[in-house]
Design a protein around this motif. Structure first.
Motif, PDB file in Angstrom:
ATOM      1  N   MET A 173      13.217  29.991 -38.853  1.00 58.57           N
ATOM      2  CA  MET A 173      13.315  30.369 -37.439  1.00 58.57           C
ATOM      3  C   MET A 173      11.946  30.742 -36.866  1.00 58.57           C
ATOM      4  O   MET A 173      11.719  30.638 -35.670  1.00 58.57           O
ATOM      5  N   ALA A 174      11.024  31.148 -37.748  1.00 63.02           N
ATOM      6  CA  ALA A 174       9.774  31.719 -37.246  1.00 63.02           C
ATOM      7  C   ALA A 174       9.047  30.748 -36.325  1.00 63.02           C
ATOM      8  O   ALA A 174       8.496  31.164 -35.303  1.00 63.02           O
ATOM      9  N   ASN A 175       9.126  29.452 -36.635  1.00 62.15           N
ATOM     10  CA  ASN A 175       8.369  28.506 -35.824  1.00 62.15           C
ATOM     11  C   ASN A 175       9.006  28.281 -34.453  1.00 62.15           C
ATOM     12  O   ASN A 175       8.401  27.718 -33.568  1.00 62.15           O
ATOM     13  N   LEU A 176      10.282  28.700 -34.310  1.00 57.87           N
ATOM     14  CA  LEU A 176      10.947  28.530 -33.014  1.00 57.87           C
ATOM     15  C   LEU A 176      10.609  29.664 -32.050  1.00 57.87           C
ATOM     16  O   LEU A 176      10.864  29.581 -30.868  1.00 57.87           O
ATOM     17  N   ARG A 177      10.058  30.727 -32.622  1.00 61.45           N
ATOM     18  CA  ARG A 177       9.799  31.879 -31.749  1.00 61.45           C
ATOM     19  C   ARG A 177       8.639  31.555 -30.819  1.00 61.45           C
ATOM     20  O   ARG A 177       7.584  31.102 -31.258  1.00 61.45           O
ATOM     21  N   PRO A 178       8.844  31.771 -29.509  1.00 62.78           N
ATOM     22  CA  PRO A 178       7.756  31.426 -28.576  1.00 62.78           C
ATOM     23  C   PRO A 178       6.605  32.391 -28.744  1.00 62.78           C
ATOM     24  O   PRO A 178       6.789  33.513 -29.212  1.00 62.78           O
ATOM     25  N   PRO A 179       5.427  31.946 -28.335  1.00 67.31           N
ATOM     26  CA  PRO A 179       4.269  32.844 -28.453  1.00 67.31           C
ATOM     27  C   PRO A 179       4.405  34.011 -27.479  1.00 67.31           C
ATOM     28  O   PRO A 179       5.157  33.938 -26.515  1.00 67.31           O
ATOM     29  N   LEU A 180       3.674  35.076 -27.756  1.00 64.56           N
ATOM     30  CA  LEU A 180       3.687  36.213 -26.839  1.00 64.56           C
ATOM     31  C   LEU A 180       3.164  35.776 -25.479  1.00 64.56           C
ATOM     32  O   LEU A 180       2.254  34.952 -25.405  1.00 64.56           O
ATOM     33  N   PRO A 181       3.740  36.320 -24.406  1.00 67.84           N
ATOM     34  CA  PRO A 181       3.164  36.014 -23.085  1.00 67.84           C
ATOM     35  C   PRO A 181       1.716  36.490 -23.043  1.00 67.84           C
ATOM     36  O   PRO A 181       1.351  37.455 -23.719  1.00 67.84           O
ATOM     37  N   ARG A 182       0.970  35.829 -22.183  1.00 69.63           N
ATOM     38  CA  ARG A 182      -0.466  36.094 -22.145  1.00 69.63           C
ATOM     39  C   ARG A 182      -0.768  37.580 -21.963  1.00 69.63           C
ATOM     40  O   ARG A 182      -1.659  38.131 -22.623  1.00 69.63           O
ATOM     41  N   ALA A 183       0.005  38.220 -21.079  1.00 67.93           N
ATOM     42  CA  ALA A 183      -0.312  39.604 -20.729  1.00 67.93           C
ATOM     43  C   ALA A 183      -0.207  40.529 -21.932  1.00 67.93           C
ATOM     44  O   ALA A 183      -0.853  41.577 -21.982  1.00 67.93           O
ATOM     45  N   LEU A 184       0.636  40.166 -22.924  1.00 63.07           N
ATOM     46  CA  LEU A 184       0.843  41.076 -24.046  1.00 63.07           C
ATOM     47  C   LEU A 184      -0.099  40.766 -25.211  1.00 63.07           C
ATOM     48  O   LEU A 184      -0.135  41.501 -26.187  1.00 63.07           O
ATOM     49  N   ARG A 185      -0.791  39.638 -25.140  1.00 63.86           N
ATOM     50  CA  ARG A 185      -1.672  39.276 -26.259  1.00 63.86           C
ATOM     51  C   ARG A 185      -2.858  40.227 -26.322  1.00 63.86           C
ATOM     52  O   ARG A 185      -3.374  40.665 -25.281  1.00 63.86           O
TER      53      ARG A 185
END
Ligand code: HEM
Lengths: 247, 267
Positions: free
Chosen positions: B1-13
């Motif tokens: 499942m890990a690869n399906l998780r979307p990246p963090l939104p820019r603001a939270l990176r």
């Protein structure tokens, strides 16, 4: 679905899912808009229709006829159409219970892999039939008219006698209509089937026993000891005239 | 499942440090200071609860391609339930569940309390709206075949929710204790009593005694106020957990556009 079909579904689904959009904010926005529509409908209906409050509950004078919320009409209507009292348990609990069990177990007997409506003719037919049946029963229940109404001409003997006999008959009919007896009893074409059919009660019971039932009934029939003496006499007289073959 | 998780939104990176920023220096502007405080408060909670992972899993999970407005019916039902809870709590502040005073208290709400009739109306018509929405939502899942593998259990939980909703409406109908509600419920309970086997027991349980009266009202009130809403809330929790866990179905007519050649291979 066998193991291969399950596997195929899961694979297909995970691809569709990876091509989709995230729940937040896309679905949340749609859901939020829908919530506004729901809120607006509730507020609109409250403003338009208000919340009426009838007269206070009174277990003795049942001038009121039981009317459930409209979405229970279909249940009451099932009760009305299944007429013989011996079948009442079947109608009231049997039919709904069977429908409920069928609804619960749906995913366990409809196990085919096909999901497109046009390729599930049996499921679609059953679903549409259920919707049509419920709509029909609800409609019938809604137009069933005021349930406290006895459509019955005076029997020939009473009409011929005229005078006091006829007056008592008409007055007794009035009392029956006002007292909500028809919620549970059938008289002629009108009434429900929770209690025994009273259309020919005059041939089966004496005046004395009729009067006794009104004062000291068996549950769930409410007692009518609060009726005035004269009203009770008229009522008993009316019931006693409901003889076999008199109408 | 890990690869399906979307990246963090820019603001939270995490921001890489700019060349002009000194290490260890406090942020300058007032806005940055507030943002910094907010982030550290969230961090503080997250450090102790690890909630952010779950929240991200819930909020940023992907919804399959092709979903339409019919998919909002479930959340609309949920919203109607929440609205019922709020208006119900307001009514409960004035309502008195005793056979002698129930009617008076409802009359008081309707005629005296500020906006009382409005709130009663919202609760009354809200119940109709919720029942309609439950049926529509059930119809949606039925016609889309959403009850099939792997979502069978969610359908079963749904039917429980349907029954609880109808039972909620049945118990609530008695509470104003006017003629209409009294007689409809008397007959309703009596109908239950005609059922085979459990009928008479159910009847006695609902009436709370041989007669229909104060104890009946108290019992209906407890069911309507505590037992049923609690059960519904718990069931909705399970229902939604499964929705998030399994994902919402895509509409049945949406297909992946994989190369037909590849498809042949695994057939
Ligand atoms: C209080 C009542 C209910 C609430 C609050 C509720 C809420 C929801 C929500 C928010 C969803 C996800 C969004 C959507 O597909 O609409 C959902 C999905 C679902 N619900 Fe319900 N629901 C309720 C009653 C029911 C009933 C009565 C059934 C059927 C008997 C049912 C069966 C399902 C199924 C099978 C799904 C999965 C749909 C899919 O994956 O496409 N629910 N529910």
């Amino acid at each position: 679905m066998n193991a291969r079909e399950k596997e195929a579904y899961l694979r297909e689904y995970s691809i569709l899912k990876s091509q989709g959009k995230p729940f937040f904010p896309y679905s949340v926005a749609k859901d939020g808009l829908m919530a506004v529509v729901v809120m607006a409908s509730i507020i609109g209906m409250s403003l338009l229709f208000g919340a009426e409050l009838g007269p206070k509950a009174d277990p003795t004078t049942t001038t009121y006829t039981p009317r459930p919320e409209w979405y229970f009409f279909f249940l009451f209507e099932v009760l009305r159409v299944i007429k013989p009292p011996s079948l009442t348990p079947l109608a009231s609990i049997g039919v709904p219970t069977i429908c409920m069990i069928l609804l619960f177990l749906l995913p366990f007997y409809d196990r085919g892999p096909e999901r497109r409506p046009e390729r599930r003719p049996i499921a679609m037919a059953a679903g549409l039939f259920t919707i049509a049946a419920m709509a029909f029963l609800t409609y019938e229940g809604a137009i069933a008219g005021s349930p406290n109404q006895v459509d019955m001409e005076a029997p020939a003997a009473v009409a011929a006698a005229g005078g006091e006999t006829l007056r008592q008959w008409e007055s007794g009919k009035q009392v029956v209509a006002q007292s909500g007896c028809l919620a549970c009893h059938k008289i002629g074409h009108n009434g429900g089937v929770l209690g025994p059919d009273l259309t020919e009660i005059g041939s089966a019971a004496s005046r004395a026993s009729l009067a006794r039932v009104l004062v000291n009934p068996t549950q769930p029939m409410p007692e009518y000891s609060a009726l005035s003496e004269s009203k009770r006499d008229d009522l008993v007289e009316f019931l006693a005239q409901l003889k076999t073959g008199s109408h | 499942m890990a690869n399906l998780r979307p990246p963090l939104p820019r603001a939270l990176r995490p921001k890489p440090k700019g060349p002009s920023e000194d290490n260890g220096h406090a942020p300058t502007g007032a806005r940055e200071a507030v943002a910094e405080k907010g982030i550290s408060a969230v961090d503080w909670v997250d450090e102790r609860t690890s909630l952010s992972g779950g929240a991200r899993w819930l909020m940023f999970r992907k919804i399959p391609r092709g979903t339409n407005w019919f998919y909002t019916l479930g959340s609309a039902t949920l919203f109607a339930f929440l609205a019922q809870a709020v208006t119900g709590v307001i009514l409960a502040m004035y309502y008195d569940p005793s056979a002698t005073r129930a009617y008076e208290s409802v009359r008081y709400i309707t005629n005296e309390v500020f906006l009382g009739e409005f709130v009663r109306g919202m609760h009354k018509w809200g119940s109709t709206v919720m029942v309609i929405l439950v049926f529509l939502h059930m119809g949606r899942t039925f016609f889309y075949g959403a009850y099939k593998y792997p979502r069978e259990l969610n359908w079963v939980i749904g039917v429980v929710l349907l029954l609880l909703t109808l039972f909620m409406s049945f118990t609530g109908y008695l509470l104003p204790f006017d003629q209409r509600s009294f007689w409809a419920t008397t007959v309703g309970v009596a109908i239950n009593g005609t059922g085979p086997l459990v009928g008479p027991y159910l009847n006695d349980f609902l009436r709370a005694g041989p007669e229909f009266g104060t104890t009946t009202l108290a019992r209906f009130y407890a069911l309507h106020m505590l037992v049923l809403p609690g059960a519904i809330a718990a069931m909705i929790g399970a229902h939604l957990y499964l929705v998030a866990r399994l994902g919402t179905t895509a509409p049945p007519w949406i297909k992946t556009d994989i190369d037909p050649e590849l498809r042949k291979e695994d057939a």
